[in-house]
Design a protein around this motif. Structure first.
Motif, PDB file in Angstrom:
ATOM      1  N   ASP A  25      16.757   5.586 -26.785  1.00 21.10           N
ATOM      2  CA  ASP A  25      17.724   6.172 -25.675  1.00 21.10           C
ATOM      3  C   ASP A  25      16.728   6.714 -24.655  1.00 21.10           C
ATOM      4  OD1 ASP A  25      19.552   7.838 -24.499  1.00 21.10           O
ATOM      5  OD2 ASP A  25      20.138   8.717 -26.032  1.00 21.10           O
ATOM      6  N   THR A  26      16.966   6.390 -23.521  1.00 22.49           N
ATOM      7  CA  THR A  26      15.987   6.747 -22.446  1.00 22.49           C
ATOM      8  C   THR A  26      16.629   7.993 -21.311  1.00 22.49           C
ATOM      9  OG1 THR A  26      17.246   5.201 -20.983  1.00 22.49           O
ATOM     10  CG2 THR A  26      15.154   4.382 -22.105  1.00 22.49           C
TER      11      THR A  26
ATOM     12  N   LEU B 156      19.483   3.658 -18.216  1.00 21.49           N
ATOM     13  CA  LEU B 156      18.573   2.337 -17.932  1.00 21.49           C
ATOM     14  C   LEU B 156      19.524   1.410 -17.305  1.00 21.49           C
ATOM     15  CD1 LEU B 156      15.761   1.544 -18.899  1.00 21.49           C
ATOM     16  CD2 LEU B 156      17.046   0.206 -20.841  1.00 21.49           C
ATOM     17  N   TRP B 157      18.759   0.902 -16.235  1.00 19.03           N
ATOM     18  CA  TRP B 157      19.484   0.165 -15.229  1.00 19.03           C
ATOM     19  C   TRP B 157      19.489  -1.521 -15.596  1.00 19.03           C
ATOM     20  CZ3 TRP B 157      22.381   0.563 -10.393  1.00 19.03           C
ATOM     21  CH2 TRP B 157      22.496  -0.473  -9.742  1.00 19.03           C
ATOM     22  N   SER B 158      18.151  -1.940 -15.969  1.00 19.86           N
ATOM     23  CA  SER B 158      17.836  -3.425 -16.222  1.00 19.86           C
ATOM     24  C   SER B 158      16.544  -3.295 -17.179  1.00 19.86           C
ATOM     25  CB  SER B 158      17.202  -3.788 -14.863  1.00 19.86           C
ATOM     26  OG  SER B 158      15.977  -3.256 -14.298  1.00 19.86           O
TER      27      SER B 158
ATOM     28  N   ALA C 255      13.863  -0.484 -16.151  1.00 22.71           N
ATOM     29  CA  ALA C 255      13.851   0.205 -15.213  1.00 22.71           C
ATOM     30  C   ALA C 255      14.779   1.507 -15.614  1.00 22.71           C
ATOM     31  CB  ALA C 255      13.878  -0.329 -13.765  1.00 22.71           C
ATOM     32  N   ASN C 256      14.422   2.761 -15.680  1.00 25.02           N
ATOM     33  CA  ASN C 256      15.193   3.868 -15.814  1.00 25.02           C
ATOM     34  C   ASN C 256      15.538   4.558 -14.532  1.00 25.02           C
ATOM     35  OD1 ASN C 256      16.589   5.188 -18.387  1.00 25.02           O
ATOM     36  ND2 ASN C 256      15.263   7.066 -17.880  1.00 25.02           N
ATOM     37  N   ARG C 257      16.557   4.937 -14.279  1.00 28.45           N
ATOM     38  CA  ARG C 257      17.224   5.226 -12.919  1.00 28.45           C
ATOM     39  C   ARG C 257      16.308   6.562 -12.350  1.00 28.45           C
ATOM     40  NH1 ARG C 257      21.565   2.639 -14.758  1.00 28.45           N
ATOM     41  NH2 ARG C 257      23.002   2.142 -13.206  1.00 28.45           N
ATOM     42  N   ALA C 258      16.052   7.303 -13.307  1.00 26.41           N
ATOM     43  CA  ALA C 258      15.292   8.597 -12.659  1.00 26.41           C
ATOM     44  C   ALA C 258      13.783   8.640 -12.854  1.00 26.41           C
ATOM     45  CB  ALA C 258      15.956   9.644 -13.391  1.00 26.41           C
TER      46      ALA C 258
END
Length: 532
Positions: A299-300, A311-313, A326-329
């Motif tokens: 869990d990010t 998490l986007w990708s 890549a986590n958005r923040a």
């Protein structure tokens, strides 16, 4: 079958954090990976103002090697083909278009080779066929056509658009050989397109379903199934059997948490690596796509579930088996997964007197709470992590119940990685007297065949602690459920040798086979592989 995660409080399971880097703390989107000829691994992530290239070999020295500036945007997507990265964004302004970045001079630096802008400037995402060396990239969701642009990048310095598939807006696409799987976001379909002639893509068929919001997809390793996500909270991912394009059907659904949307899937081997937005990275075992089982997660995002955080990708294709995302923040996450497989349990539930299948019977794994029900034929399938990994060394308790019947429980069912256990359960009508021992299973010990894989023959050891053991049989059948060979058992403890031939003496094809000991009330099954 529907699968959902049953644990929400843990931050991780079977996945560890190798490292993390936040090079531009504004916003992140896409990610991809590149491995140099000498084995060095690099993460490429889409940041708000450009593309960050990051060395990830040493967990104590994860660092940005270079950065290529582009139009500012919350969305930036990347793919890599040979020694070049191809980057698109929905941002506008100077540098608008598809950037081509040479990675050949790493670890020193990278260089912007060209920016293609002849047929579009802004785009949502870019992809390629990772299963071949085909020199094409596919750009989706542009501000011009809205569909898929097909570009020949045989000469990376001079990309040439050779065709497009643009009947309407295409949000994302997955490419596999001569097929394009296009997610038609607003049209509500998943289009399967023939791209054998890239100058003239042709629609083969479409997948549609109730309340669709088709966002992205990926094919299973053998391309028999398609994992499709919808970008909307409260909707599950769906798994479709696509072996026959004239008869596509849904086999299962998955969500870790209905409060959050399932964003992007990436498949490698038996596993789907899913970016689940606020639920982080989720890893699902689809060795049997009709019984998807979550086997790992990290869990990010610590905030509430739902929406477009987290998490986007992801990218799970490094030789080292690292997974990046890549986590958005807060940028790049690098994960390691212990590659654990689930086990699965199949069977039937029938009336003890009539053998009539019981539909809608409930099967529950007592220790974990995972539940499923039988279909109209009394058949069920369920899966779970290995019982020893979950801390239940004696195995799981399986509970069987149905309206009008006495509940039955089977204890000490050891479930190991990649197991395929089979049970034939007979429930007793509540109006029928039940003897004290009727809820106890017969004991069968069926060992794994040796050698496995095998050619030309293999040995199967067994042990039976039942009355009337002479009525037991060992049956071998193929993955279609067709009987191949049957052996009558003449001893309570013994062995069977199978030479890879069927009941008619003909050698069977290479592949996976199941062998099952079966009595009148109990059975046990294992899997083996025959190689020629």
């Amino acid at each position: 079958m529907f699968a959902t995660n049953l644990t929400f409080s843990q931050i991780s399971k079977n996945v560890t954090l190798f490292g993390q880097l936040n090079p531009e703390p504004i916003h992140y989107a896409g990610s991809w990976g590149w491995t140099s000829p000498n084995g060095e691994e690099y993460a490429l992530i889409g940041a708000f103002t450009g593309t960050s290239i990051i060395s990830i070999d040493d967990s104590l020295n994860i660092h940005e090697v270079d950065f290529i500036t582009g139009p500012s945007s919350n969305w930036r997507e990347i793919t890599v083909l040979n020694d070049y990265a191809y980057v698109v964004t929905e941002g506008s302004g100077f540098g608008e278009g598809m950037q081509v970045i040479s990675l050949a001079t790493l670890p020193d630096s990278v260089s912007l080779v060209t920016t293609f802008s002849q047929t579009f400037g802004k785009a949502h995402i870019i992809g390629r066929d990772i299963y071949s060396d085909s020199n094409y990239v596919y750009v989706d969701g542009t501000q011009t056509l809205g569909g898929v642009h097909i570009l020949d990048v045989s000469n990376p310095a001079n990309p040439i658009e050779v065709g497009d598939y643009s009947p309407y807006y295409i949000h994302d696409s997955h490419i596999r050989g001569n097929r394009l799987y296009a997610s038609a976001f607003y049209n509500g379909t998943l289009d399967i397109v023939d791209i054998s002639d890239k100058t003239n893509p042709t629609l083969i068929t479409q997948i549609s379903y109730t309340n669709p919001f088709t966002h992205s997809c990926w094919t299973s390793q053998d391309e028999t199934h398609l994992f499709v996500t919808d970008e909307e909270d409260g909707t599950p991912a769906r798994i479709w059997n696509i072996e026959d394009l004239n008869n596509i059907y849904e086999v299962a659904q998955y969500s870790a948490n209905f409060q959050s949307l399932v964003h992007n899937p990436y498949i490698l081997g038996d596993f789907v690596y899913i970016t689940h937005n606020t639920e982080g990275l989720r890893i699902v075992d689809i060795a049997d796509p009709s019984v998807p089982i979550e086997v790992g997660f990290y869990d990010t995002y610590s905030g509430p579930s739902g929406g477009f955080h987290g998490l986007w990708s992801a990218f799970p294709y490094f030789p080292s088996q690292k997974i990046i995302g890549a986590n958005r923040a807060d940028g790049l996450y690098i994960f390691e997964f212990n590659q654990i497989h689930a086990g699965r349990i199949y069977g039937t539930v029938v009336d003890s007197l009539t053998d009539i299948p019981i539909s809608n019977a409930q099967i529950t794994i007592g220790e974990t709470g995972r539940t499923t029900t039988t279909d109209n034929n009394g058949f069920f399938k369920i899966g779970e992590l290995p019982s020893s990994e979950e801390g239940f060394l004696l195995g799981y308790t399986l509970n069987f119940s149905a309206n009008g019947y006495n509940t039955k429980s089977l204890t000490d069912n050891v479930l190991s990685q990649s197991d395929s256990l089979f049970f034939e359960i007979k429930l007793v009508d509540i109006s029928v007297p039940v003897s004290e021992s009727s809820n106890l299973p017969s004991l069968i010990k069926l060992e794994q065949n040796f050698p496995n894989p095998f050619n030309p023959s293999t040995l199967i050891n067994y042990e039976l602690e039942i009355e009337n053991y002479e009525l037991a049989k060992l049956v071998i059948f193929n993955t279609l459920g067709e009987k191949v060979k049957e052996f009558s058992l003449t001893e309570t403890k013994g062995s069977v040798v199978w030479n890879g031939k069927n009941d008619f003496g003909k050698e069977v094809a290479s592949g996976t086979y199941f062998y099952q000991i079966k009595t009148d009330i109990f059975s046990q099954t294992k899997k083996m592989i025959f190689l020629k």
